[in-house]
Design an enzyme around this catalytic site. Sequence first.
Site, PDB file in Angstrom:
ATOM      1  N   HIS A  69       2.277  -0.250  -1.344  1.00 29.34           N
ATOM      2  CA  HIS A  69       2.844  -0.871  -2.661  1.00 29.34           C
ATOM      3  C   HIS A  69       2.275  -0.039  -3.940  1.00 29.34           C
ATOM      4  O   HIS A  69       1.244   0.301  -3.877  1.00 29.34           O
ATOM      5  CB  HIS A  69       2.888  -2.405  -2.624  1.00 29.34           C
ATOM      6  CG  HIS A  69       1.530  -2.877  -2.751  1.00 29.34           C
ATOM      7  ND1 HIS A  69       0.916  -3.126  -3.801  1.00 29.34           N
ATOM      8  CD2 HIS A  69       0.517  -3.393  -1.623  1.00 29.34           C
ATOM      9  CE1 HIS A  69      -0.362  -3.967  -3.500  1.00 29.34           C
ATOM     10  NE2 HIS A  69      -0.494  -4.098  -2.344  1.00 29.34           N
ATOM     11  N   ASP A 183      -5.902  -1.830  -4.482  1.00 30.26           N
ATOM     12  CA  ASP A 183      -4.949  -2.300  -3.700  1.00 30.26           C
ATOM     13  C   ASP A 183      -3.598  -2.346  -4.562  1.00 30.26           C
ATOM     14  O   ASP A 183      -3.362  -2.642  -5.454  1.00 30.26           O
ATOM     15  CB  ASP A 183      -5.354  -3.863  -3.706  1.00 30.26           C
ATOM     16  CG  ASP A 183      -4.441  -4.923  -2.980  1.00 30.26           C
ATOM     17  OD1 ASP A 183      -3.219  -4.240  -2.422  1.00 30.26           O
ATOM     18  OD2 ASP A 183      -4.440  -5.920  -3.012  1.00 30.26           O
ATOM     19  N   GLU A 216       4.866  -5.777  -4.498  1.00 30.32           N
ATOM     20  CA  GLU A 216       4.261  -6.594  -3.339  1.00 30.32           C
ATOM     21  C   GLU A 216       3.589  -7.565  -3.744  1.00 30.32           C
ATOM     22  O   GLU A 216       3.537  -8.749  -3.137  1.00 30.32           O
ATOM     23  CB  GLU A 216       3.352  -5.579  -2.573  1.00 30.32           C
ATOM     24  CG  GLU A 216       2.731  -6.099  -1.357  1.00 30.32           C
ATOM     25  CD  GLU A 216       1.349  -6.970  -1.404  1.00 30.32           C
ATOM     26  OE1 GLU A 216       0.909  -7.425  -0.339  1.00 30.32           O
ATOM     27  OE2 GLU A 216       0.769  -7.037  -2.315  1.00 30.32           O
ATOM     28  N   GLU A 217       2.725  -7.831  -4.864  1.00 27.52           N
ATOM     29  CA  GLU A 217       2.026  -8.794  -5.393  1.00 27.52           C
ATOM     30  C   GLU A 217       3.019  -9.877  -5.863  1.00 27.52           C
ATOM     31  O   GLU A 217       2.477 -10.937  -6.277  1.00 27.52           O
ATOM     32  CB  GLU A 217       1.019  -8.310  -6.470  1.00 27.52           C
ATOM     33  CG  GLU A 217       0.333  -7.027  -5.892  1.00 27.52           C
ATOM     34  CD  GLU A 217      -1.094  -7.548  -4.952  1.00 27.52           C
ATOM     35  OE1 GLU A 217      -1.128  -8.601  -4.590  1.00 27.52           O
ATOM     36  OE2 GLU A 217      -1.792  -6.715  -4.730  1.00 27.52           O
ATOM     37  N   HIS A 327      -8.730  -7.776  -5.840  1.00 26.56           N
ATOM     38  CA  HIS A 327      -8.127  -8.920  -6.486  1.00 26.56           C
ATOM     39  C   HIS A 327      -9.244  -9.201  -7.468  1.00 26.56           C
ATOM     40  O   HIS A 327      -9.175 -10.460  -7.848  1.00 26.56           O
ATOM     41  CB  HIS A 327      -7.495 -10.014  -5.784  1.00 26.56           C
ATOM     42  CG  HIS A 327      -6.226  -9.593  -5.146  1.00 26.56           C
ATOM     43  ND1 HIS A 327      -5.237 -10.312  -5.169  1.00 26.56           N
ATOM     44  CD2 HIS A 327      -5.830  -8.415  -4.313  1.00 26.56           C
ATOM     45  CE1 HIS A 327      -4.247  -9.717  -4.557  1.00 26.56           C
ATOM     46  NE2 HIS A 327      -4.537  -8.502  -4.119  1.00 26.56           N
TER      47      HIS A 327
HETATM   48 CO    CO Z   1      -2.077  -5.020  -1.393  1.00 28.42          CO
END
Ligand code: CO
Length: 355
Positions: A69, A183, A216-217, A327
Amino acid sequence: MDLESIKNLQKQLSNLFGVSGFEDEVSNFILNMIENENLADKTWKDPLGNVLAIKESSEDQNRILFDAHTDEIGFMVSYIEKSGFLRFVLIGGWDIRILQGQAVILKSQSGELLHGIIGSKPPHLTTATERKKITDATQMYIDLGMSSNEEVIKAGIDIGTVGTLYDPFEDFPNNMVRGKAFDDRTGCNVLLHLMRQLKESSPINDTILFNFAVQEEFGRIGAVTGAFKLKPTMAIAVENTTAADVPGIKDSQIPVFIGKGPAITVADKSIICSPHINKRLIENAKFEKLSYQIKKPMYGLTDAGKIQLTREGVPSSVVSVPCRYIHSPTSLLKLEDIANTVRLLEAFVRNPANL
Ligand code: CO
């Protein structure tokens, strides 16, 4: 593929701005790179902003999808105080314990990045009980150094403007690097290096599909539409996952470790991974003597959980680069783990173990 090239791309991808739904900077960068380096037979951007690519094969035995992503977690301005302070709502799963006092960037309407600080009631003014509680994001604000609502709007910031935490990429010892949005810019880096590896190659029996997926998030949106279009017969989501190999955590609770290579998921909260795909990963890793680790179940949600539900169903799995502090404002990972993830996926595609 050397660590220098992996580091350069990681730096470029990490420093790009791409809060969920506002990912053009990232997707345009990826699209240009694939086109300039001729890394696929077909590449395009779909209506939601996914970058899709196909590497055709004459055999077309399987249609293998790799998904990573492009978005990162962030926040959206929800209200501007008369005094010029911004109220905001969160986009994606932040750890709110660490938000206060952080430096942030916001993207103005003209595309300019503005700096701010997340503030809340100063500690000197809080009571002992207040200090023990975790402050909710609704009680925080962003300070841009501006003194009125009008000044903020004039600078191109309004309700709906998005931003994220500010954390420029940096080198650490032992081939470790830190930065924001690892991420899942790490997954994007892995896929782009995999494409480079596959370019210089003997023929491949399977058609290889790529989705650089949006949002995605915010509910794994792009994974759904990209997989629908590409019609895979198997899929691997390439992610960044929690390496909680830090003081105070028992071995039995550490999902993955830094430096031990790509992590193969058996199950996360969104998917029981395909045993067939995992066998093809593991047997080829053994064949090529590559390092890998099995991620302990059941941590996280991934695009694979959505991809498996495409059309009549797609056997799917997840391979992740271990990364500390995802995160949070900054992440830390080891470049060798990225290189070894590319190697594992290349072995999966070439399939010398013949599975
Ligand atoms: Co991710």
